[in-house]
Design a protein around this motif. Structure first.
Motif: not given
Length: 316
Positions: A22-28, A56-62
């Motif tokens: 969730v880190f970098g997804w649903t938790a900032d 998998w989050v738009q704008g993220n690269a892993g």
């Protein structure tokens, strides 16, 4: 939480693993750091992440999850209080992709840099790579252990026959072997672990840290209809699980056990997993620190035979 052995690895930790997906997804950033602080304050030590989180989050690269954990480690100074587990195999990068020797050599350096540490406590092959010979993968992983960059090796999402084969290859060559497995397993989704994989884990003394302990949140009791999951970040994962015909029976059984034990459904789900042979520490993630309380309570809840039977009967 009382520490317990992680299989035969020599490592010990509380019987709950914090999911870093969730880190970098649903938790900032701030929420992630607050969750990590609260987890350690509650006695937790095992932290699970992967190089691919959260591509998998738009704008993220892993690498977002590893980066946030690394920032927290530097900010908190708690590196020696935790065990960091990360994974290789799903994020292409330096050296190629999959579990080739060149990719493993590149990926470990990327993960160490993002995490800001000199070693990984448990390094998982994220998923079996049938295109790469087991010998190539396992020799490359063994080199990391010998170099001191990895303490313990793990296998995530491996079928029983491939896990058995991997253990045999490592033993035949005197290489470090997979000592921890990470299967998909929870009260609802049981076929992947129960049976052959569980037998191997018990026979070989492997640590077992199952992911999706709460079935993507379904076992929390928060979602009672398709309307409840519409537009949710996890909708794509929740919908196929939610449509299974046994779900209403299982939720009703969990509610009954929850009432009779005065524990939350989350605690019941965690307690059920810890009652299963071989399971060391279920993996669960939260988006807010206050959600950790029910997870921790689950590690302290012991379900009796009657309650275990109620839950099993719901899936019969």
């Amino acid at each position: 939480m009382t520490p317990c052995p992680l299989g035969r690895t020599g490592l010990t930790a509380a019987p709950l693993m914090l999911g870093g997906n969730v880190f970098g997804w649903t938790a900032d950033r701030e929420e992630s750091c607050a969750i990590l602080d609260a987890f350690v304050d509650a006695g937790g030590a095992l932290i699970d992440t992967a190089d691919v989180y959260s591509a998998w989050v738009q704008g993220n690269a892993g690498g977002e999850s590893e980066t946030l954990i690394g920032e927290w480690l530097r900010r908190s100074g708690k590196r020696e209080q935790v065990l960091i587990a990360t994974k290789v195999g799903l994020l292409p990068g330096a050296g190629g992709k999959g579990l080739s020797a060149s990719r493993i050599a590149g990926a470990i350096e990327e993960s160490l840099q993002r995490l800001g540490t000199d070693r990984i406590d448990v390094y998982f092959a994220h998923r079996d790579d049938p295109e790469t010979p087991l010998e190539e993968t396992l020799e490359a992983l063994d080199r990391l252990v010998k170099a001191g960059k990895v303490r313990v090796l793990g296998a995530s999402n491996y079928a029983p026959d491939r896990l058995d084969a991997a253990l045999a290859v490592s033993d035949a060559n005197g290489w470090a072997r997979f000592a921890v497995i990470e299967p998909r397993y929870n009260l609802l989704e049981r076929d992947t672990y129960e049976g052959a994989l569980q037998e191997i884990a018990l026979r070989e003394g492997l640590g077992v840290v199952p992911f999706y302990a709460l079935a993507n949140g379904l076992l929390t009791g928060k979602y009672r209809s398709l309307d409840d999951i519409a537009g949710h970040p996890r909708e794509v994962y929740l919908r196929p699980i939610f449509l299974r015909p046994e779900v209403p029976r299982l939720i009703a059984a969990m509610e009954q056990v929850s009432r009779e034990t005065a524990a939350s459904m989350v605690a019941v789900a965690i307690a059920w997993m810890l009652a299963q042979p071989g399971v060391t520490a279920p993996i669960a993630s939260v988006s807010r620190p206050e959600q950790l309380g029910d997870l921790v309570a689950g590690t302290r809840l012991t379900l009796d035979a009657t309650h275990l039977a109620v839950l099993d009967k719901a899936l019969a």
